[in-house]
Design an enzyme around this catalytic site. Structure first.
Site, mmCIF file in Angstrom:
data_model
loop_
_atom_site.group_PDB
_atom_site.id
_atom_site.type_symbol
_atom_site.label_atom_id
_atom_site.label_comp_id
_atom_site.label_asym_id
_atom_site.label_seq_id
_atom_site.Cartn_x
_atom_site.Cartn_y
_atom_site.Cartn_z
ATOM 1 N N ASP A 158 -17.883 -46.368 4.268
ATOM 2 C CA ASP A 158 -18.221 -45.490 3.152
ATOM 3 C C ASP A 158 -18.399 -44.050 3.639
ATOM 4 O OD1 ASP A 158 -18.807 -44.963 0.493
ATOM 5 O OD2 ASP A 158 -20.313 -46.554 0.330
ATOM 6 N N GLU A 191 -13.771 -43.149 0.787
ATOM 7 C CA GLU A 191 -14.327 -41.801 0.547
ATOM 8 C C GLU A 191 -13.993 -41.330 -0.863
ATOM 9 O OE1 GLU A 191 -11.136 -40.604 0.006
ATOM 10 O OE2 GLU A 191 -11.816 -38.658 0.815
ATOM 11 N N TRP A 192 -13.660 -42.295 -1.731
ATOM 12 C CA TRP A 192 -13.557 -42.099 -3.183
ATOM 13 C C TRP A 192 -12.472 -41.118 -3.599
ATOM 14 C CZ3 TRP A 192 -18.523 -39.899 -1.359
ATOM 15 C CH2 TRP A 192 -19.387 -40.898 -0.884
ATOM 16 N N GLY A 193 -11.492 -40.884 -2.721
ATOM 17 C CA GLY A 193 -10.443 -39.923 -3.077
ATOM 18 C C GLY A 193 -10.898 -38.484 -2.981
ATOM 19 N N ASP A 213 -16.476 -44.844 -8.016
ATOM 20 C CA ASP A 213 -16.740 -46.271 -8.235
ATOM 21 C C ASP A 213 -16.307 -46.742 -9.619
ATOM 22 O OD1 ASP A 213 -17.865 -46.064 -5.773
ATOM 23 O OD2 ASP A 213 -19.846 -46.787 -6.376
HETATM 24 C C1 GLA Z 1 -20.486 -46.417 -2.671
HETATM 25 C C2 GLA Z 1 -19.179 -47.207 -2.666
HETATM 26 C C3 GLA Z 1 -19.386 -48.518 -3.375
HETATM 27 C C4 GLA Z 1 -20.477 -49.316 -2.675
HETATM 28 C C5 GLA Z 1 -21.757 -48.495 -2.611
HETATM 29 C C6 GLA Z 1 -22.813 -49.153 -1.740
HETATM 30 O O1 GLA Z 1 -20.848 -46.047 -3.951
HETATM 31 O O2 GLA Z 1 -18.169 -46.466 -3.285
HETATM 32 O O3 GLA Z 1 -18.188 -49.267 -3.410
HETATM 33 O O4 GLA Z 1 -20.047 -49.639 -1.378
HETATM 34 O O5 GLA Z 1 -21.521 -47.193 -2.079
HETATM 35 O O6 GLA Z 1 -23.977 -48.384 -1.632
#
Ligand code: GLA
Length: 394
Positions: A158, A191-193, A213
């Site tokens: 993450d 890293e969510w893009g 997410d």
């Molecule tokens: C981030 C990630 C999620 C999950 C949470 C855990 O938000 O994007 O997929 O792993 O952390 O805290």
């Protein structure tokens, strides 16, 4: 569809084929055969959050064997955030929660392996995880070695609490630490893009999140679908766009909507990581998650991520994924609030005019031979998903 849009769709089709098998660096070194198809498995986060334990993981592994998920292709059982409580000040080793994991991680990995499955753990490239647990920053090497000792097969890394760090640099260092540890471990970048991973993550990780997410809501599914699908061309064997884990069975969408979610993830060659309580799920949920004909689309060895090829009317869409045997998987996708007829024209999926055979992948039924197009009535917020086999137009 206008002729302009048709021309654009055909051009996109040609480009995607030209780029379908990009030569990519080996993530964990020469001979890496990991993630040749999108990883499949289970992750604790969407349903259980921080409520993780070895009891849960053993139960999930048992359920995956008993309910047919393992045999349908689900492989990795991944513990997300909150398994870790500290770092040993003398050795620098990460410490699992002794209350929740009293047998230790190696014993748990051995149990998961004994069920014919593989084992995964979450960490964070920054100083702390998103839930404030110890991160791996400045400990990539020892963490990678520790995971290898614990017989870990998959790690999701993450990006919380990493503000001043450069994602590409940190994830490359993490990959190198995994390489040095010498165990084949699937490397999932999360890293969510936020740092344009579609420009650098292929060759660094086996999969990379493209968005924030997912939530268990129709609009969240749509938002992620639209965002992640714009990066289709970068995906291929060994490196996949990750639109986040499945919400199928978590209760926030209807069965129709979950079928659409699962179908479009398969069209996008997304990792299929179940995020519901698979120990207690309803038969209707199990039937979605174990639909082998849809899974076969996701796991097709050509490894091309499908894309939107036509939108005959606003929110009535045709998505297509080319398959190894020359056939095309097609999702007729109705985003509106009322049932509607949607047609796929052979010309927009790269098939010559004339006859092609159609099989419905949710009805598990051959529909017969059709000339030039196939049309179906699609429920509101639903899909009709078919496989079309015909003569390619070139
Ligand atoms: C981030 C990630 C999620 C999950 C949470 C855990 O938000 O994007 O997929 O792993 O952390 O805290």
């Amino acid at each position: 569809m206008t002729s302009g849009l048709r021309r654009a769709a055909v051009a996109a089709f040609a480009v995607a084929f030209a780029l379908a098998s990009p030569a990519r660096a080996q993530v964990l070194g020469p001979g890496d055969r990991l993630a040749r198809t999108p990883p499949m498995g289970f992750n604790t986060w969407n349903k259980f959050g921080c409520n993780v334990s070895e009891e849960l993981i053993r139960g999930v592994a048992d359920a995956m064997v008993a309910n047919g998920m393992r045999d349908a292709g689900y492989e990795y059982v991944v513990i997300d955030d909150c398994w870790q409580v500290g770092r040993d000040s003398a050795t620098g080793r990460i410490v699992p929660d002794p209350q929740r994991f009293p047998s230790g991680m190696r014993a748990l990995a051995d149990y998961v392996h004994s069920r014919g499955l593989k084992f995964g753990l979450y960490t964070d490239a920054g100083r702390r995880t998103c839930e404030g647990r110890p991160g791996s920053y400045r400990s990539y090497e020892i963490d990678a070695r520790t995971y290898a000792e614990w017989a870990v097969d998959y790690t999701k890394v993450d990006w919380c609490n990493a503000d001043s760090l450069v994602a590409r640099t940190q994830y490359t260092q993490f990959r190198d630490a995994l390489r040095a540890a010498g165990r084949p471990i699937v490397f999932s970048i999360c890293e969510w893009g936020s740092n344009r991973p579609w420009e650098w993550a292929s060759g660094v990780g086996h999969l990379w999140r493209t968005t924030g997410d997912i939530a268990d809501r129709w609009n969240s599914f749509l938002r992620i679908l639209d965002a992640s699908s714009t990066h289709a061309r970068i995906a291929g064997p060994g490196g996949w766009n990750d639109p986040d884990m499945l919400e199928v069975g978590n209760g926030g969408m209807t069965a129709e909507e979950y079928r659409a979610h699962f179908s479009l993830w398969a069209i996008m060659a997304a990792p299929l990581i179940a995020g519901n309580d698979i120990r207690t799920m309803a038969d209707s949920t199990r039937e979605i998650l174990t639909n082998r004909e849809v899974i076969a689309v996701d796991q097709d060895s050509l490894g091309t991520q499908g894309w939107l090829v036509a939108q005959p009317q606003p929110d009535l869409q045709v998505w297509m994924k080319p398959l190894r045997d020359g056939s095309r998987a097609v999702a007729l996708f109705n985003r509106t609030e009322a049932p509607a007829e949607i047609a796929v024209e052979w010309s927009v999926i790269g098939l010559a005019p004339g006859q092609a055979t159609v099989r419905d992948l949710w009805a598990h039924a051959d529909r017969g031979r059709f000339t030039g197009r196939y049309a179906a009535t699609v429920p509101a917020h639903g899909v009709v998903m078919v496989r079309v086999a015909g003569r390619p137009s070139r």
